[in-house]
Design a protein around this motif. Structure first.
Motif, short mmCIF file in Angstrom:
data_model
loop_
_atom_site.label_atom_id
_atom_site.label_comp_id
_atom_site.label_asym_id
_atom_site.label_seq_id
_atom_site.Cartn_x
_atom_site.Cartn_y
_atom_site.Cartn_z
N ASP A 374 -13.44 -15.66 15.04
CA ASP A 374 -13.58 -17.02 15.56
C ASP A 374 -12.41 -17.38 16.47
N HIS A 400 -20.58 -21.56 9.39
CA HIS A 400 -20.69 -20.29 8.66
C HIS A 400 -19.68 -20.31 7.54
N VAL A 404 -14.55 -13.92 8.56
CA VAL A 404 -14.71 -13.41 9.92
C VAL A 404 -13.58 -12.48 10.32
N CYS A 438 -22.69 -16.66 13.26
CA CYS A 438 -22.00 -15.56 12.60
C CYS A 438 -22.61 -15.36 11.22
N ILE A 451 -22.27 -11.29 15.28
CA ILE A 451 -22.02 -12.50 16.07
C ILE A 451 -23.09 -12.60 17.14
#
Length: 516
Positions: A374, A400, A404, A438, A451
């Motif tokens: 992100d 989400h 990540v 995501c 993604i």
């Protein structure tokens, strides 16, 4: 594993860089000047190798191996300045590139090491030269040609050997998969499915209970592929013999698989006529063939760029210097000055094009570290502020709740995101949105992150969907057509996947990266 190049190929490269007998004579004269510096150059070369972990790790035999390698490098320098560039010379120097593949040395360090030797040789030549400045300049130009030719041999050998090595590995993997790649469907005359095998479930992601009773064409094929498939099935129902038929099917997760079908009529299947279709999954083979073709193209591009860089670097610098001097001469003539600036801008564009081609052709070795995806896409969006100047386009992140963080090359993934987002911004009308999604995913059974970037532009037509990752394919009036091809190579170097999504509105690009 692979064949060495013919001597005629080397001669062709010599002609390409403008090598003449005079160059050979100048190199022989220069040999006496630089030979006393060989020992110091060799010592410096291996001291520098020892300072870098990535190069130090390929030396596994300790001091004895280093001593042997120093002798080999000295012999290489002797051969370089021998003035005798015959087929045996080419074969010996080809082996250098082959050896780099065997010891898994990153090609980036090969070019850097040769640059270090080039600098040392040029310094020794200028310090000890007793002739005129013009003769020194000519000798240095001949030395640069010779080193460019040697780098071309080594790079060519490296690419050819890497391609041969990967072809071998990919074919072994493909053979391992072939035993488990047959899917079976039984269809009625109206194309509804009345039998859906276990492997068909695994290949497509559709459960048999949900697939039976559905129209096979609507379920599995893109709209543009349905008429041809319908005609083929109708022919089989009419008792016509069918040849093998290949098409792409859509899986439940939006991905594609390539299937080679064979079909025949069944006069009685549960009391009614039907068509039995047997499909062989050709996806791995098709992917391997495409990768082989792509790597062969990359090898050719890499060799060509070596020549282009040699020819164009000096020419661009000279012409730019002349144009800048011309700009000073005509600074009181606005129209002429504007023309000069336009030519300089075109030169910058040409330089950018050359750099993009070089970047695309260069080997990619990701420097992985822990990254937050992100943060990478937000940084990239901020860097594209100039692209959005005067536009009403915003980035929308869908909520989400997943981790990540991945192990990846942050610089490379930023480049991937930048190429995707640049296209998305260009495709949107004002006001526009680029949405980022995501989610958790798997790659080869291992944890991954997926993604998706979705714009609200007109979307992609069938040709664009199929060719978007091909090098030099573009629909823009300006552009090299290498942005998405470079993105694809970077993702593949991370053992990830990049594909066009199945969104019915706008264009969707889906990137899947392994967590580690």
């Amino acid at each position: 594993m692979s064949q060495q190049p013919s001597f005629e190929r080397y001669r062709d490269l010599q002609r390409y860089v403008g090598w003449t007998d005079d160059d050979g004579e100048r190199i022989r004269l220069a040999a006496a000047v630089v030979r006393p510096s060989f020992a110091a150059l060799v010592e410096d070369f291996y001291q520098e190798i020892d300072r870098h972990p990535a190069t130090r790790q390929v030396i596994t035999g300790g001091k004895k191996q280093v001593a042997r390698l120093k002798q080999t490098l000295t012999a290489w320098l002797d051969g370089l300045f021998s003035g005798n560039y015959d087929d045996e010379y080419v074969a010996r120097h080809w082996q250098a590139g082959k050896k780099h593949v065997e010891i898994q040395l990153d090609q980036v360090y090969v070019a850097s090491a040769l640059a270090r030797l080039r600098t040392g040789l040029a310094r020794a030549l200028s310090q000890r030269w007793e002739g005129s400045p013009d003769e020194l300049h000519a000798a240095q130009a001949s030395l640069n040609k010779l080193l460019d030719l040697d780098l071309a041999i080594i790079v060519d050998a490296y690419h050819v050997e890497r391609i041969a090595e990967r072809q071998h590995s990919e074919r072994l993997a493909m053979l391992a998969q072939m035993a488990d790649c047959v899917a079976t469907l039984v269809l009625r005359e109206d194309f509804t499915i009345c039998y859906f095998s276990l492997l068909a479930e695994r290949l497509t992601g559709h459960a048999a209970s949900a697939a039976v009773g559905c129209n096979a064409l609507n379920l599995l094929l893109a709209e543009e592929d349905r008429p041809a498939a319908a005609a083929e099935i109708t022919r089989v129902f009419a008792n016509a013999a069918t040849a093998q038929y290949e098409n792409a099917i859509r899986c439940q997760d939006g991905s594609q698989r390539w299937i080679l079908w064979s079909a025949r009529r069944l006069d009685d299947f549960e009391g009614r006529p039907a068509v039995l279709t047997v499909g062989h999954d050709m996806t791995a083979r098709k992917f391997a063939d495409e990768q082989i073709r792509r790597k062969e193209r990359l090898a050719a591009i890499g060799q060509t760029v070596t020549g282009l860089a040699h020819e164009s670097r000096n020419a661009l610098q000279r012409s730019k210097a002349c144009l800048e001097l011309l700009a000073l001469e005509v600074e009181d003539r606005p129209e002429a000055l504007d023309l000069v600036r336009r030519v300089l801008k075109s030169q910058d564009h040409l330089h950018h094009l050359l750099e993009e081609v070089r970047t695309y052709a260069a080997p990619i070795s990701p420097a992985r570290s822990e990254c937050r995806l992100d943060e990478l896409w937000r940084d990239t969006w901020a860097q594209l502020a100039d692209d959005r100047a005067g536009r009403d386009v915003r980035l929308v992140e869908e909520p989400h709740r997943i981790d990540v963080r991945v192990l990846a090359d942050g610089f490379g993934i930023r480049q991937v995101f930048r190429n995707i987002l640049e296209n998305a911004i260009a495709a949107c009308s004002d006001p526009g949105e680029v949405r980022v999604r995501c989610r958790e995913a798997t790659l080869a059974g291992a944890p991954a992150v997926q993604i998706s970037f979705l714009d609200d532009g007109p979307g992609l037509n069938p040709e664009q969907r199929q060719r978007i990752f091909e090098p030099f394919y573009t629909t823009k009036t300006r552009g090299t057509g290498l942005g998405m091809a470079i993105a694809s190579r970077i993702v593949e170097a991370h053992n990830g996947q990049i594909a066009v999504g199945q969104s019915e509105t706008g264009a969707e690009i889906v990137v899947t990266l392994p967590r580690s």
